[in-house]
Scaffold this active site. Structure first.
Site, PDB file in Angstrom:
ATOM      1  N   LYS A 220       0.835  -1.211   0.000  1.00  0.00           N
ATOM      2  CA  LYS A 220       0.000   0.000   0.000  1.00  0.00           C
ATOM      3  C   LYS A 220       0.868   1.259   0.000  1.00  0.00           C
ATOM      4  O   LYS A 220       0.599   2.206  -0.732  1.00  0.00           O
ATOM      5  CB  LYS A 220      -0.932   0.017   1.234  1.00  0.00           C
ATOM      6  CG  LYS A 220      -1.856  -1.193   1.324  1.00  0.00           C
ATOM      7  CD  LYS A 220      -2.855  -1.070   2.469  1.00  0.00           C
ATOM      8  CE  LYS A 220      -2.243  -1.152   3.846  1.00  0.00           C
ATOM      9  NZ  LYS A 220      -1.759  -2.488   4.235  1.00  0.00           N
TER      10      LYS A 220
ATOM     11  N   ARG B 182      -9.395   0.647   9.408  1.00  0.00           N
ATOM     12  CA  ARG B 182      -9.026  -0.733   9.728  1.00  0.00           C
ATOM     13  C   ARG B 182     -10.082  -1.406  10.592  1.00  0.00           C
ATOM     14  O   ARG B 182      -9.921  -2.591  10.931  1.00  0.00           O
ATOM     15  CB  ARG B 182      -7.707  -0.744  10.499  1.00  0.00           C
ATOM     16  CG  ARG B 182      -6.465  -1.023   9.657  1.00  0.00           C
ATOM     17  CD  ARG B 182      -5.251  -0.904  10.561  1.00  0.00           C
ATOM     18  NE  ARG B 182      -4.135  -1.701  10.130  1.00  0.00           N
ATOM     19  CZ  ARG B 182      -3.093  -1.194   9.462  1.00  0.00           C
ATOM     20  NH1 ARG B 182      -3.044   0.068   9.108  1.00  0.00           N
ATOM     21  NH2 ARG B 182      -2.085  -1.981   9.141  1.00  0.00           N
TER      22      ARG B 182
ATOM     23  N   ARG C 119      11.350  -6.847   5.031  1.00  0.00           N
ATOM     24  CA  ARG C 119      11.303  -5.416   5.282  1.00  0.00           C
ATOM     25  C   ARG C 119      11.961  -5.081   6.615  1.00  0.00           C
ATOM     26  O   ARG C 119      12.589  -4.029   6.755  1.00  0.00           O
ATOM     27  CB  ARG C 119       9.829  -4.949   5.274  1.00  0.00           C
ATOM     28  CG  ARG C 119       9.667  -3.447   5.416  1.00  0.00           C
ATOM     29  CD  ARG C 119       8.254  -2.990   5.117  1.00  0.00           C
ATOM     30  NE  ARG C 119       7.323  -3.291   6.185  1.00  0.00           N
ATOM     31  CZ  ARG C 119       6.021  -3.007   6.162  1.00  0.00           C
ATOM     32  NH1 ARG C 119       5.480  -2.440   5.094  1.00  0.00           N
ATOM     33  NH2 ARG C 119       5.235  -3.303   7.173  1.00  0.00           N
TER      34      ARG C 119
ATOM     35  N   ARG D 119      11.704  -1.923  11.934  1.00  0.00           N
ATOM     36  CA  ARG D 119      10.403  -1.948  12.617  1.00  0.00           C
ATOM     37  C   ARG D 119      10.278  -3.202  13.478  1.00  0.00           C
ATOM     38  O   ARG D 119      10.354  -4.316  12.974  1.00  0.00           O
ATOM     39  CB  ARG D 119       9.272  -1.909  11.581  1.00  0.00           C
ATOM     40  CG  ARG D 119       8.997  -0.513  11.062  1.00  0.00           C
ATOM     41  CD  ARG D 119       7.940  -0.516   9.976  1.00  0.00           C
ATOM     42  NE  ARG D 119       6.676  -1.118  10.393  1.00  0.00           N
ATOM     43  CZ  ARG D 119       5.570  -1.078   9.663  1.00  0.00           C
ATOM     44  NH1 ARG D 119       5.575  -0.458   8.497  1.00  0.00           N
ATOM     45  NH2 ARG D 119       4.463  -1.638  10.104  1.00  0.00           N
TER      46      ARG D 119
ATOM     47  N   ARG E 101      -0.874  -9.760  13.481  1.00  0.00           N
ATOM     48  CA  ARG E 101      -1.371  -8.686  12.601  1.00  0.00           C
ATOM     49  C   ARG E 101      -2.230  -9.265  11.478  1.00  0.00           C
ATOM     50  O   ARG E 101      -3.248  -8.675  11.088  1.00  0.00           O
ATOM     51  CB  ARG E 101      -0.194  -7.888  12.032  1.00  0.00           C
ATOM     52  CG  ARG E 101       0.422  -6.961  13.080  1.00  0.00           C
ATOM     53  CD  ARG E 101       1.834  -6.559  12.739  1.00  0.00           C
ATOM     54  NE  ARG E 101       1.950  -5.739  11.559  1.00  0.00           N
ATOM     55  CZ  ARG E 101       3.102  -5.581  10.893  1.00  0.00           C
ATOM     56  NH1 ARG E 101       4.201  -6.199  11.279  1.00  0.00           N
ATOM     57  NH2 ARG E 101       3.135  -4.809   9.838  1.00  0.00           N
TER      58      ARG E 101
END
Ligand code: ADP
Length: 190
Positions: free
Chosen positions: A14, A89, A128, A134, A146
């Site tokens: 996204k 969300r 990532r 992160r 998640r």
């Protein structure tokens, strides 16, 4: 105004596609994840609160997230439109978004989903983590939580946009440019 929700699981692309879309259509990009992370970096009150949820893979509470998003929308004086990335969300967020857009005399033009399978999401997020630093991407248990939250709380929102006939989906695996083309074909037909 052109107001697009870019929808999809964590790691669907996204953020990557949003950057290209805002350039093509001259829209304002509002990524709730980016805004939270900027606040975490600056150690603001919002950032400290958000961090306690984000690092565990939980959603930041609706009340906080909705207030923040509304204030970001209201900061823009004469936008051509918005790309909402990572918001809504939950169904409460979807209802709130409709309300504050209608308060500005506008509405969601379309909700476009990037379809990516769970296994691909896991691989992408772990990759990532190597660059992003992160915490929520580095731990497979947090990633699985998640994905589960996405299925339980976020996916059902699709029904909200289907009812309005504003929902489309494109396959989110392949070359970035190919996926961008699929997205712009959908957006151009709105
Ligand atoms: P990704 O889509 O890759 O999970 P984001 O950057 O969009 O990453 O979001 C990171 C985290 O920020 C989410 O896991 C969640 O904890 C929090 N967050 C982002 N957007 C929202 C939202 N709309 N409501 C609640 N929490 C959110």
């Amino acid at each position: 105004m052109l107001n697009i929700i870019l929808f999809g699981p964590p790691g669907a692309g996204k953020g990557t596609q949003s950057v290209k879309l805002i350039e093509k259509y001259g829209l304002v990009h509002l990524s709730t994840g980016d805004i939270f992370r900027a606040n975490m970096k600056g150690e603001t009150e919002l950032g400290i609160l958000a961090k306690s949820y984000i690092d565990k893979g939980d959603l930041v509470p609706d009340e906080v997230t909705i207030k923040m998003l509304e204030s970001e929308v209201n900061k823009q004086e004469n936008p051509k439109g918005f790309i909402f990335d990572g918001f809504p969300r939950t169904s409460a967020q979807a209802v709130a978004l409709d309300q504050f857009l209608s308060g500005r005399g506008t509405e969601i033009s379309g909700c476009v989903s990037l379809i990516v399978a769970d296994d691909e999401v896991r691989v992408r997020l772990l990759n990532r983590a190597k660059d992003s630093g992160r915490a929520d991407d580095a731990d497979i248990n947090v990633i699985n939580d998640r994905i589960q939250i996405y299925k339980n709380e976020t996916l059902p929102i699709i029904g909200h946009y289907e009812k309005l006939d504003r929902y489309s989906a494109v396959y989110g695996v392949g070359e970035i440019e190919e996926i961008f083309k699929l997205l712009t074909d959908v957006i151009d037909s709105l």
